[in-house]
Design an enzyme around this catalytic site. Structure first.
Site, PDB file in Angstrom:
ATOM      1  N   ASP A 491       0.043 -23.464  -5.927  1.00 19.66           N
ATOM      2  CA  ASP A 491       1.036 -24.537  -6.018  1.00 19.66           C
ATOM      3  C   ASP A 491       0.923 -25.179  -7.394  1.00 19.66           C
ATOM      4  OD1 ASP A 491       2.073 -24.307  -3.482  1.00 19.66           O
ATOM      5  OD2 ASP A 491       0.623 -25.680  -2.591  1.00 19.66           O
ATOM      6  N   ASP A 798      -0.258 -26.855   1.060  1.00 17.87           N
ATOM      7  CA  ASP A 798      -0.605 -28.183   1.568  1.00 17.87           C
ATOM      8  C   ASP A 798       0.288 -28.646   2.713  1.00 17.87           C
ATOM      9  OD1 ASP A 798       1.735 -28.621   0.200  1.00 17.87           O
ATOM     10  OD2 ASP A 798       0.827 -29.802  -1.407  1.00 17.87           O
ATOM     11  N   ASP A 802       3.598 -24.319   5.087  1.00 18.82           N
ATOM     12  CA  ASP A 802       2.788 -23.338   4.356  1.00 18.82           C
ATOM     13  C   ASP A 802       1.857 -22.572   5.293  1.00 18.82           C
ATOM     14  OD1 ASP A 802       3.766 -23.829   1.795  1.00 18.82           O
ATOM     15  OD2 ASP A 802       2.415 -25.519   1.486  1.00 18.82           O
TER      16      ASP A 802
END
Length: 1077
Positions: A491, A798, A802
């Site tokens: 990310d 997070d 996901d």
């Protein structure tokens, strides 16, 4: 080790039992009866059948110890039965609730007749039993009888808006009255249980029996003064092995216990005294007011205070993956469930064992192990070596018994041990016991029982050290697999960046505000609308201390940045919220990249506020308010706004647009049920502002990315931000080398990638370095495509959405700060500081685990080969073995437990990150290791056999008595052999490096074990001769022993100059034996 992940801690469902998916490396081999049972490349998606096969194929001396940290398949079945038993109670409640909703009026009357008015519970207006009964039975009539949520809050002395007082006295009173949010944990195993487990080794039991028999026969034939030495020395050596083994195992269990406690330390947000505070889940008390957001775990039983589109996943309690909507008609919330959608606020009514979840956790709070791929493979190696050792032991036993009964075995003074018709039964039995003892001891040395357990040792050590590096390991196997990672899908926000967001640019209409928080440059009406939207269209909070202290802003980093900006513009948070009523909320959605809220003002006007990705919200806008408060058409100025967004994105700013629209009151559903299903209008929006939020790159990220590239690990960035921002950050972090590198599919939008066919995605995935505007499903598709292409994928995540990608990846890395509980439960490792540099440290530790195990294998196999050859050759040629039972047990202790402690706990070095990733199918014993092993073993065997056959003359012992000369020679062989292992332990530290001493001074454990081994060896030779059948050595012989042993150092240097073929040796004898068997 206890694990709590949903895919690991619960009994596998049918799809898991069917075996790994076709994407899994090695899938299809699980059900092949001819395949190598130990050839399991990963255990994350492995079938139960495959786990059973390798256990059945393993040669094990102490099953309870060997399989301690593996999944207990029988116990899992028992646990599942208990889960179902407790869940069945919940199913009855749920069925009754559904029946109640179907015929609400009739059943409501029935229940109201049996609902009792509240009775005082100590300092509160309701007692524990009534409260627990209402929640457990989902008794809606009882809740109404208590005055609804508002009445219940009064009984519990809490404010549904500001929460409880929260001081120490208040918390203590609540815990005393309603219990604490804890449940009984399994009592930790004490040291005695580990002693008992270490004692279960079959060979050690045989040795103890032999020692007792030897003790009895020795005392009978030689008297008490001299006859007890042989038996007692064997017994003492066995007890020493058991104690040292148990101590090592006990220390491991303590380390795992610490890690398990860390896993349970879930932090949640509660409202206390009007302020949002973070507390541990165990500190929640009855009466607490908790905000609920997507991905949160419901920490206790409770009732819904307010909620919008709130959906709860109750699968953890019911076993069914069904999402249940919660509203004022169905307000009861169960502890342990997850928030699947929407937002809300709950009031806690039950904690700890007064909840269904507490009862469930109390009944199954036992250690759940899991095997790792390396553990399984090492069991295969141990089985192969064990079979060889067992064969050798049987051969030695047969030869020694044959020589004994044919009169060819002699004592140290030259007399025959057995003479037919003359030797008494007692002496004969004693001789046979000694021979059996030697054979069994060879089995002890030959079967490397500690080899698979060395994995657990190094993992326990690594996991403890990784905690200091901000990584909490949830699955043991993830430690290893990380060493094989070939790509990391990271990310952007909070991982590559600091997650410290501030608004640095702002546009109100066409006007760029400078500074961005100067409200004098904006019309008051625009400021009012911005304040209204910022205050209500958020999951954050603003706390203004009564004493006039600094304003505290809480929430996600993006929310905090926008709220802080709005406060500087003049927003009064509490005032803005009090002037409007929330009708409906659509929380920020990672698919749509925006979130909205419908508000009813005091003048009955309805405003719908939207906030989200700038270009997406802008596309829904038809007009904008300029800085003078005039409504303007956006068509003419659309290019201006797009250019402003692109320019901000090019400067690495996250662009967020804020818009609103009015709605006629008659268009809003009037009844609660229709309102809950109302889809907020998202067209004809009025643009209020576009803000650019700066989130600086983390210091050290550039170096971490460079290290990854040098280590052969490709870093890919997957972000929800637009391509401009993503590209700018990728360039800043050096993920992209330069702007010209962004060609072809190197940088791509999620929607473009998802439109490719499956085959095309597999090809395109290899090129992708940056993916912008990606949804969680895009991340999942990327992970799947990369894995199909043979990559070992680590992915960070997070959010709740996901979870599929985290579960699918070879290593799922959840963020500890920003990560939701759902993301964490589906992960393998939690990065506690959300930092990419910590991810790279995990890669180092993963490689270190494999490297340390290889060091230990090389060391142990050298000892195995040398000890077996020396004893076999000596037994066949002379009928006696130079290394007796006690000496072999001491060697086994050095080789097994102490060797593992010294070598399996080496810290990672920078050199590990200058190699390519460890292949999943890479052989455990490399050609380099074979070379080192054979050189050292050949040298040791040659030297010691020379000493065995010609030692008397070489050591100039001809003028000594035969018994004395034999004893000195055998002592010399034993002493030299032990020191050869001590010096070879240094060589094993660096199998492929010339300088084996680099970094040694940092490993105090290694130095301590080497020092302790040397001291104990001196004590054994000089002071324990009676027990170990050794003689004191002169200083000259000590020097000779050390000199012979120290040759292993220069020999290793010379050996490392010998080139080895790159193609690894293929050793699959077990598989071949099974195929032909």
């Amino acid at each position: 080790m206890t694990t709590s992940s949903s895919h690991n801690g619960s009994f596998p469902t049918e799809d898991v039992e069917a075996g790994p998916s076709k994407r899994d490396v090695g899938s299809g081999e699980d059900d092949d009866p001819l395949s190598d049972p130990f050839d399991i490349s990963q255990t994350k998606h492995v079938s139960i059948k495959a786990l059973k096969r390798w256990r059945q194929a393993a040669l094990v001396l102490n099953a309870s110890r060997r399989f301690r940290y593996t999944l207990d398949l029988k116990r899992e079945v028992e646990k599942e039965k208990r889960r179902r038993m407790i869940r069945s109670h919940f199913q009855v409640i749920r069925a009754a609730l559904l029946f109640k909703l179907a015929a609400e009026q009739d059943i409501g009357m029935l229940i109201s007749n049996i609902a009792l008015p509240p009775t005082s519970g100590g300092d509160y207006g309701i007692g524990l039993e009534q409260l627990a009964s209402m929640t457990r039975d989902h008794n809606f009539a009882a809740l109404e009888l208590y005055g609804g949520v508002k009445g219940l809050s009064n009984l519990l002395k809490t404010n549904i808006e500001f929460g409880i007082n929260g001081d120490d006295i208040d918390l203590l009173e609540r815990r005393n009255s309603f219990g604490s949010n804890t449940y009984p944990l399994k009592k930790r195993r004490n040291f005695l249980s580990f002693l008992w487990e270490a004692w279960q080794d079959l060979t050690l039991i045989i040795l103890i029996v032999a020692a007792i028999a030897s003790l009895a026969l020795g005392i009978k034939t030689e008297g008490v003064e001299e006859g007890w030495y042989d038996g007692a020395s064997i017994a003492f050596a066995v007890i020493l092995v058991i104690v040292v083994t148990a101590t090592s195992d006990y220390r491991q269990s303590l380390q795992f216990q610490i890690l398990n406690n860390e896993k349970r330390n879930i932090q949640i947000e509660v409202m206390r005294g009007g302020k949002a505070v973070k507390i541990l889940i165990f500190d929640v008390v009855v009466g607490d007011i908790l905000p609920l957001r997507i991905g949160d775990q419901v920490p206790a039983d409770g009732v819904l205070v307010t909620g919008h589109s709130l959906a709860i996943d109750e699968s953890s309690m019911t076993g069914e993956s069904k999402i249940v909507r919660k509203d004022q008609k169905s307000p009861f919330l169960m502890s342990g469930c997850k928030v699947a959608d929407g937002v809300g606020t709950m009031m806690v009514t039950g904690v700890g064992i007064n909840t269904e979840w507490g009862l469930l956790m109390a009944s199954i709070s036992e250690d759940i192990g899991e095997e790792t791929p390396l553990q399984v493979r090492l069991n295969g190696v141990a089985t192969l070596i064990g079979l060889v050792g067992l064969t050798v032991a049987c051969l030695v036993l047969a030869v020694l018994l044959g020589r004994f009964f044919t009169g060819h075995s002699t004592n140290s003074d030259g007399s025959r041990q057995f003479v037919k018709g003359q030797t008494g039964a007692t002496d004969a039995v004693n001789g046979v016991i000694k021979i059996i003892t030697i054979a069994v001891t060879i089995v002890v040395v030959a079967v490397p029982e500690g080899l698979p357990l060395a994995v657990t040792l190094t993992l326990a050590y690594s996991m403890r050290k990784m905690m200091a590096d901000k990584a909490l390991v949830r699955r043991l196997s993830a430690c290893e697999t990380m060493g094989s990672a070939t790509t990391i899908c990271s990310d952007k926000t909070g991982t590559l960046t600091l997650n410290q967001m501030t608004v640095v640019e702002a546009y109100a209409g066409r006007k760029k505000l400078d500074p961005p928080d100067d409200s004098t440059q904006i019309h008051p009406m625009v400021v009012s609308l911005l304040s209204e939207g910022a205050a209500q269209n958020t999951t954050g909070n603003v706390f203004v201390p009564k004493d006039g202290g600094e304003v505290e802003v809480t929430g996600s980093p993006t929310e905090k940045a926008i709220l802080a900006w709005a406060v500087k513009l003049g927003m009064k948070f509490d005032v803005a919220r009090s002037e409007t009523t929330v009708l409906q909320v659509l929380p920020f959605n990672s698919e749509k990249k925006r979130g909205g809220v419908a508000l009813k003002r005091k003048d009955s006007e309805v405003h719908i506020h939207w906030k989200g990705a700038a270009e997406i919200v802008l596309a829904s806008c038809t007009t904008y308010l300029d800085s003078n408060g005039h409504l303007q058409s956006i068509k003419e100025d659309e290019d201006f706004f797009k250019l402003a967004i692109d320019e901000m994105a090019a400067r690495s700013l996250r662009c967020v647009a804020i818009a609103y629209r009015s709605c006629k009151i008659d268009k809003v559903p009037s009844d609660e049920e229709s309102l809950d299903q109302w889809v907020l209008p998202e067209d004809d929006l009025v643009l209020l502002a576009i803000v650019g939020i700066k989130d600086p790159c983390r210091p050290g990220v550039k170096d971490a990315v460079r290290v990854c590239k040098e280590a052969g690990v490709k870093v890919r960035m997957v972000t929800g931000d637009n391509l401009g921002t993503a590209k700018a950050i990728a360039l800043e972090c050096r993920i992209l080398g330069s702007a010209p590198d962004a060609i072809g599919h190197t940088i791509i939008e999620g929607k473009v990638f998802r439109e490719f066919s499956e085959k095309e995605r597999e090809q395109v995935a290899q090129e992708i370095i940056v993916m912008g505007r990606s949804s969680p499903n895009d991340k999942l598709l990327l992970v799947q495509a990369l894995r199909k292409g043979g990559e070992v994928v680590a992915v960070t995540g997070d959010g709740t959405n996901d979870a599929p990608a985290l579960h699918e990846a070879d290593i799922g890395l959840a963020m500890g700060i920003q990560g939701t509980e759902v993301a964490k439960e589906n992960s393998d490792i939690i990065i506690l500081d959300d930092n990419f540099a910590s991810v790279v440290k995990v890669v180092r530790w993963g490689r270190s685990v494999f490297a340390n195990i290889q060091k230990f294998i090389q060391f142990q196999l050298t000892v195995n080969v040398a000890a077996l050859i020396i004893n076999v050759v000596a037994a066949v040629s002379s009928g006696s073995v130079p290394l007796n039972t006690v000496q072999l047990l001491w060697v086994n202790l050095i080789m097994d437990t102490l060797g593992a402690l010294a070598l399996a706990t080496e810290p990672p070095t920078d050199q590990l990150m200058h190699r390519m990733p460890v292949g999943r199918r890479e052989p455990l014993i490399t050609n380099i290791m074979w070379r080192n092993l054979f050189i050292q073993a050949f040298y040791q065997v040659a030297v010691l056999l020379v000493l065995n056959f010609w030692g008397t003359s070489i050591l100039r012992l001809q003028n000594k008595t035969r018994e004395h000369a034999n004893d000195v020679k055998n002592t010399m062989i034993f002493n030299t052999f032990v020191f050869c292992q001590i010096f070879n332990e240094f060589n094993a530290r660096k199998p492929d490096e010339i300088n084996v001493f680099s970094g040694m001074t940092k490993n105090y454990l290694f130095l301590g074990i080497i020092g302790m081994t040397c001291v104990l060896q001196i004590i054994i030779i000089e002071f324990l001769g009676k027990f170990t059948s050794t003689r004191r050595l002169s200083w000259k012989l000590w020097l000779v022993s050390v000199a012979i042993a120290i040759v292993s150092w220069p020999l290793a240097i010379v050996g490392k100059m010998i080139p080895v073929p790159k193609t690894p040796l293929s050793l699959r004898p077990i598989q071949q034996l099974r195929n032909h068997g």
